[in-house]
Every structure is written in C-alpha cells, then in structure tokens.
Design a protein around this motif. Structure first.
Motif, mmCIF file in Angstrom:
data_model
loop_
_atom_site.group_PDB
_atom_site.id
_atom_site.type_symbol
_atom_site.label_atom_id
_atom_site.label_comp_id
_atom_site.label_asym_id
_atom_site.label_seq_id
_atom_site.Cartn_x
_atom_site.Cartn_y
_atom_site.Cartn_z
ATOM 1 N N GLN A 92 0.814 -1.210 0.000
ATOM 2 C CA GLN A 92 0.000 0.000 0.000
ATOM 3 C C GLN A 92 0.852 1.266 0.000
ATOM 4 O O GLN A 92 0.519 2.257 -0.635
ATOM 5 C CB GLN A 92 -0.926 0.001 1.215
ATOM 6 C CG GLN A 92 -2.047 -1.010 1.116
ATOM 7 C CD GLN A 92 -3.021 -0.875 2.259
ATOM 8 O OE1 GLN A 92 -2.652 -0.447 3.346
ATOM 9 N NE2 GLN A 92 -4.261 -1.233 2.021
ATOM 10 N N THR A 93 1.970 1.229 0.702
ATOM 11 C CA THR A 93 2.834 2.403 0.758
ATOM 12 C C THR A 93 3.485 2.682 -0.588
ATOM 13 O O THR A 93 3.627 3.842 -1.000
ATOM 14 C CB THR A 93 3.906 2.219 1.836
ATOM 15 O OG1 THR A 93 3.279 1.944 3.089
ATOM 16 C CG2 THR A 93 4.759 3.468 1.982
ATOM 17 N N ARG A 96 0.128 3.347 -3.207
ATOM 18 C CA ARG A 96 -0.742 4.464 -2.813
ATOM 19 C C ARG A 96 -2.030 4.502 -3.650
ATOM 20 O O ARG A 96 -2.533 5.560 -4.006
ATOM 21 C CB ARG A 96 -0.013 5.808 -2.933
ATOM 22 C CG ARG A 96 1.187 5.933 -2.026
ATOM 23 C CD ARG A 96 1.829 7.299 -2.145
ATOM 24 N NE ARG A 96 2.985 7.404 -1.296
ATOM 25 C CZ ARG A 96 2.963 7.761 -0.013
ATOM 26 N NH1 ARG A 96 1.795 8.018 0.552
ATOM 27 N NH2 ARG A 96 4.066 7.841 0.695
ATOM 28 N N GLU A 142 -6.017 3.719 -4.072
ATOM 29 C CA GLU A 142 -7.185 3.560 -3.227
ATOM 30 C C GLU A 142 -7.855 2.205 -3.421
ATOM 31 O O GLU A 142 -8.463 1.671 -2.494
ATOM 32 C CB GLU A 142 -8.190 4.676 -3.513
ATOM 33 C CG GLU A 142 -7.777 6.042 -3.000
ATOM 34 C CD GLU A 142 -7.725 6.081 -1.489
ATOM 35 O OE1 GLU A 142 -8.490 5.327 -0.853
ATOM 36 O OE2 GLU A 142 -6.936 6.850 -0.929
ATOM 37 N N LEU A 174 -6.524 -0.572 -3.581
ATOM 38 C CA LEU A 174 -5.848 -1.607 -2.805
ATOM 39 C C LEU A 174 -6.038 -1.426 -1.301
ATOM 40 O O LEU A 174 -5.467 -2.184 -0.518
ATOM 41 C CB LEU A 174 -4.350 -1.612 -3.130
ATOM 42 C CG LEU A 174 -3.962 -1.986 -4.559
ATOM 43 C CD1 LEU A 174 -2.456 -1.913 -4.731
ATOM 44 C CD2 LEU A 174 -4.481 -3.375 -4.911
ATOM 45 N N LYS A 175 -6.797 -0.421 -0.921
ATOM 46 C CA LYS A 175 -6.965 -0.154 0.498
ATOM 47 C C LYS A 175 -7.719 -1.266 1.214
ATOM 48 O O LYS A 175 -7.580 -1.437 2.430
ATOM 49 C CB LYS A 175 -7.693 1.186 0.679
ATOM 50 C CG LYS A 175 -7.529 1.780 2.065
ATOM 51 C CD LYS A 175 -8.058 3.192 2.119
ATOM 52 C CE LYS A 175 -7.816 3.806 3.495
ATOM 53 N NZ LYS A 175 -8.284 5.205 3.566
ATOM 54 N N SER A 195 -6.026 -3.950 3.678
ATOM 55 C CA SER A 195 -5.826 -3.769 5.120
ATOM 56 C C SER A 195 -6.917 -4.425 5.943
ATOM 57 O O SER A 195 -6.750 -4.609 7.150
ATOM 58 C CB SER A 195 -5.761 -2.273 5.451
ATOM 59 O OG SER A 195 -4.651 -1.667 4.829
ATOM 60 N N ASN A 251 -3.331 -4.474 10.489
ATOM 61 C CA ASN A 251 -3.561 -3.435 9.490
ATOM 62 C C ASN A 251 -4.881 -2.718 9.731
ATOM 63 O O ASN A 251 -4.994 -1.508 9.535
ATOM 64 C CB ASN A 251 -3.555 -4.036 8.092
ATOM 65 C CG ASN A 251 -2.221 -4.645 7.732
ATOM 66 O OD1 ASN A 251 -2.109 -5.859 7.568
ATOM 67 N ND2 ASN A 251 -1.188 -3.820 7.620
#
Length: 467
Positions: A395-396, A399, A401, A403-404, A407, A413
């Motif tokens: 995710q880092t 970046r 959205e 793939l959010k 978590s 997460n």
C-alpha cells in the motif's frame, strides 16, 4: 512414654524445594558478588554525591543501579532454572520426591525472589540516610522500593516460566527482548511515574489511592500466578488438571480487576486503563490456554461428565487441550467486549483476532505434531507480522485507493485504519472487523478436528460416569 516433638526449624517450615534452591542460591558467587558490588557502588555514589544533599543525580544513580540489579541480574538467574533440570535428566528425580509441578516451579521462583528481597532490604539504610540528612520523602521512597521488588518478582516469574522451553533460542527471544526493551521503562518507571502522579494529584482521596495500590498488588499477584502456572503445566503429567484451575483463576481475576477499577471509578486514569487491563488478561490467559497439548485421556474428562449436562458444558471451556482453550479464549473475548463500549470493544476484538490468526498459523505448522505449541505459536505470530508488513509495503509503494481493502484482511492493518470515513463511501475499518472474523472460524475448523481425535476418550469417560 517419651513424646517426640516435631521439628519446626527453618527447613521444616518451608517447602523443601524452596529450602534447597535458596541454600544453593545463597552460596553462589552471583548473590555474594552482586551484594558486595552493589553496596560498594552505593557507598561510592553517596560519598561522591554528598549524602547531606537530596540531589536528583544521586537518587537517579541509586535507583538506576537498583533497577538494573532487580530487573536484569536476578530475573536472568532463572534463565535455565527448569531447562537445566530437564537437560540433566533430574526432573524425574524431583517428581519421585512427591513434589508437584507447581511446587517445583514455585520453589525455583521463590529462591530467586528471596535473594532479591534480601538485596532490596539491604538498600533501606541508604534511603533512611537520604531522609535524615537530605529531607527526602521516606514513605515515597520506601513505597517505590517495594514496587520495584514486586516488578522484579513478576519478571522473575516470567523468566522461570519460559525456562521450561527446551529451545535456547526461543527462551532467549522471549526473555531477552522484554527485559531489554521494557524491563525498566515499561515496568519499573511506569509504576513509579504513575504512583508519583497519583500522590501529587490533590483531588485523589486516600481511599481511592489505597484501592489503586491494592489493584496493582493484586494484578502483580495474578500475573505471577499465571506465569508460574504456565511453566508448571509444561512439566506436569498428562493427567494433570492444572489447566482447569488456571482458567478458573484467570476468569475470576478478570472480574476482580474490573471490580477494583469500579471502586476507583472516580479516577479518570484508572477508568481509561480498563481496556488495557482487559487486554492483558485476555492475551495472557488465552495464549496459555491455546498452547496446551491435546490429551487423549478419559481421566481428564471424567470429572466433567460426572456433573451432568452443566459439567459437560463447563468442560468445553475448561478441559485441558488447546481446542478447549480456543473456546475459552472466545468466552474471555466476549466478556471483555461486553464490559467496554465503542472503539475499545472493536480493538479488543482485533487483538483477539491477532491471537487466533497466530494460533491458526501455528496449528498449520504443527499439523502432524503435538506439543511445543508455544514455539509454533511464536512462528505463527512471525508469519502474521510478515503478511502485515507485506500489505503495508504494497500500500505504501502503490498508494492506490483500490488496494486499500487489503488492510481489512489482517487485524493489525485494520487497527491502523481510521474508524470513520473512506473514499467511495465505504468504511474499510468496519469491513476489517467483519473480515477478520474468518480467523476464529478457520481455527474452529482445526479445533473440530482435534475434538474428533479425543472422541474415544470422551466416550469412555461418559461410560465410566454412567456406570
């Protein structure tokens, strides 16, 4: 007729295990060397800092030196307390003396804390000198010294309990990391800092302060019991019912800690610390229960079947075996969640999911093996940490959205996500709370498999109870 008077000297009043270990410990160079070096340094610090002044530097050096001795030297002396007995094949000789596993572990622990108590008491004259010549707060210093010794007793109990693990690397990791990272800051100075703030607050009543001190002592006593019983169950015979006693005591301790927090409900710091207290009880009791070996003996189920339907219901949560421990952890998590409200309840649920995910990976790693579940659980926790870091790195780096939602797959997460609001109107935190329910479900499937393995023992116990 001559009457024989029983002996009541020092060896007869104490457990023979305590006497043996204490005599050997007092004769070692460690105890004598630590005592001499400590007093030599304390005298040197007092002379260099001028005992007639109540300087913070002198007090800091003395406290730091005593903390090092109580939090590192004496607890680490129990690093191989039980592993040495196992390696030397002398554990069977101890069992032949009719000493129970609990008394063996208690003797190892008691011998170390008595030595640390002697060292702690020997420091009192220096505190009195600071009070006489420098005007220090004698009550505060004596109270702080007592809490330092209590914290040392808790750390020693943890080291002695983990000394039952045969793997040297596992003992080194579990023992060295907590001692080095949180032995002083999290255990010692946290207690002293909280105590100082409590005594300094003008709105705190004497009764509330007394209940808070009682809560600290009770929490330390429970933690010592939980750690020592954890070690005792690892060397106890397979027919031992010690897990039943441990789980009942842990359940009672949970409600008693809540009661003590309620008695000091006027103190905001104690009320806000209730979720943390519940998490500690939940993690310690659940990890102990879910690392218990599977036991296929009718004798461990017979006492529950003799008590009818309610005995069989209690046996689902209290009987030895990690699968019963899993159900017990579900019960504890449900009670903790019911006692708190709002985000704290969600965090307790996620902490439970962390444990269940670690144990699930552990059961996969030890699928065709029994025993040594603690090392497997540690490996499972490492796997959970690896997947957590992997998702965080993905995710880092991206970046994106879309793939959010990743978590939401792992509890750690999910904890780091905001509780409210998200793009596209979707609350990923709430999604994570639901999605992480897959971990206890998957672990339940493995628990059902373990229940099937113990079915012949339960059937035999049922027949014996009916006869």
């Amino acid at each position: 007729m001559t009457t024989v008077t029983p002996l009541t000297d020092f060896p007869d009043l104490l457990s023979p295990m305590v006497v043996k270990e204490l005599r050997q410990g007092l004769r070692t160079r460690l105890f004598g060397g630590v005592l001499l070096v400590l007093h030599a340094l304390l005298v040197l610090i007092t002379l260099m800092g001028d005992a007639s002044s109540n300087g913070t530097e002198v007090r800091g050096l003395m406290d730091g030196l005593l903390v090092f001795v109580l939090y590192f030297i004496f607890p680490l002396s129990g690093f191989s307390a039980l592993a040495g007995e196992m390696k030397a094949n002398t554990m069977d000789m101890l069992v032949l003396t009719r000493l129970s596993a609990g008394r063996i572990v208690l003797g190892k622990w008691a011998s170390i804390i008595v030595q640390s108590l002697l060292v702690t008491v020997s420091v009192v004259p220096y505190i009195v000198a600071r009070y006489v010549y420098g005007g220090a707060d004698l009550f505060q210093d004596i109270l702080t010294l007592g809490f330092q010794w209590v914290a040392s007793a808790v750390l020693t109990a943890g080291v002695v309990a983990l000394s039952t693990q045969k793997q040297f690397w596992l003992r080194a990791i579990f023992i060295a990391v907590p001692l080095l990272l949180s032995g002083v800051s999290s255990v010692g100075w946290m207690l002293m800092g909280t105590m100082s703030r409590t005594m300094a607050s003008g709105g705190t009543t004497t009764t509330a302060m007394g209940w808070q001190y009682a809560g600290w002592i009770f929490g330390a006593a429970w933690l010592i019991f939980a750690l020592l019983s954890f070690g005792a169950s690892r060397i106890a015979p397979a027919s031992s019912m010690l897990p039943v006693i441990k789980r009942l005591v842990n359940l009672a301790a949970l409600f008693l800690m809540v009661l003590m927090a309620w008695l000091v409900a006027g103190m905001a710091s104690v009320s806000s610390a209730l979720p943390e207290v519940l998490v500690v009880v939940l993690v310690v009791a659940s990890v102990d229960a879910m690392t218990d070996d599977v036991r296929k003996l009718p004798s461990i189920y017979l006492p529950f079947f003799k008590r009818g339907w309610w005995g069989r219901l209690a046996g689902l949560f209290l009987a030895p075996g990690w699968m019963h421990g899993f159900l017990y952890s579900l019960l504890l998590a449900g009670i903790c969640i019911a006692l708190v409200r709002g985000p704290d309840a969600a965090n307790i649920w996620l902490v439970g999911c962390c444990m269940w995910a670690s144990v699930f990976f552990a059961q996969l790693l030890a699928f065709r093996r029994t025993g040594e579940y603690l090392s497997a659980t540690f490996a499972g926790a490492c796997m959970l940490a690896f997947f957590t870091m992997l998702i965080f790195m993905v995710q880092t780096s991206s970046r994106k959205e879309e793939l959010k939602w990743l978590s939401s797959l792992f509890p750690i997460n999910t904890m780091s996500m905001p509780h409210h609001g998200s793009t596209a109107g979707m609350n990923y935190y709430d999604l994570g709370l639901i999605a992480n329910g897959v971990w206890p479900f998957l672990l339940l499937l493995l628990a059902l498999r373990a229940f099937r393995q113990t079915r012949p023992a339960r059937l035999e116990a049922h027949q014996l109870a009916r006869s």
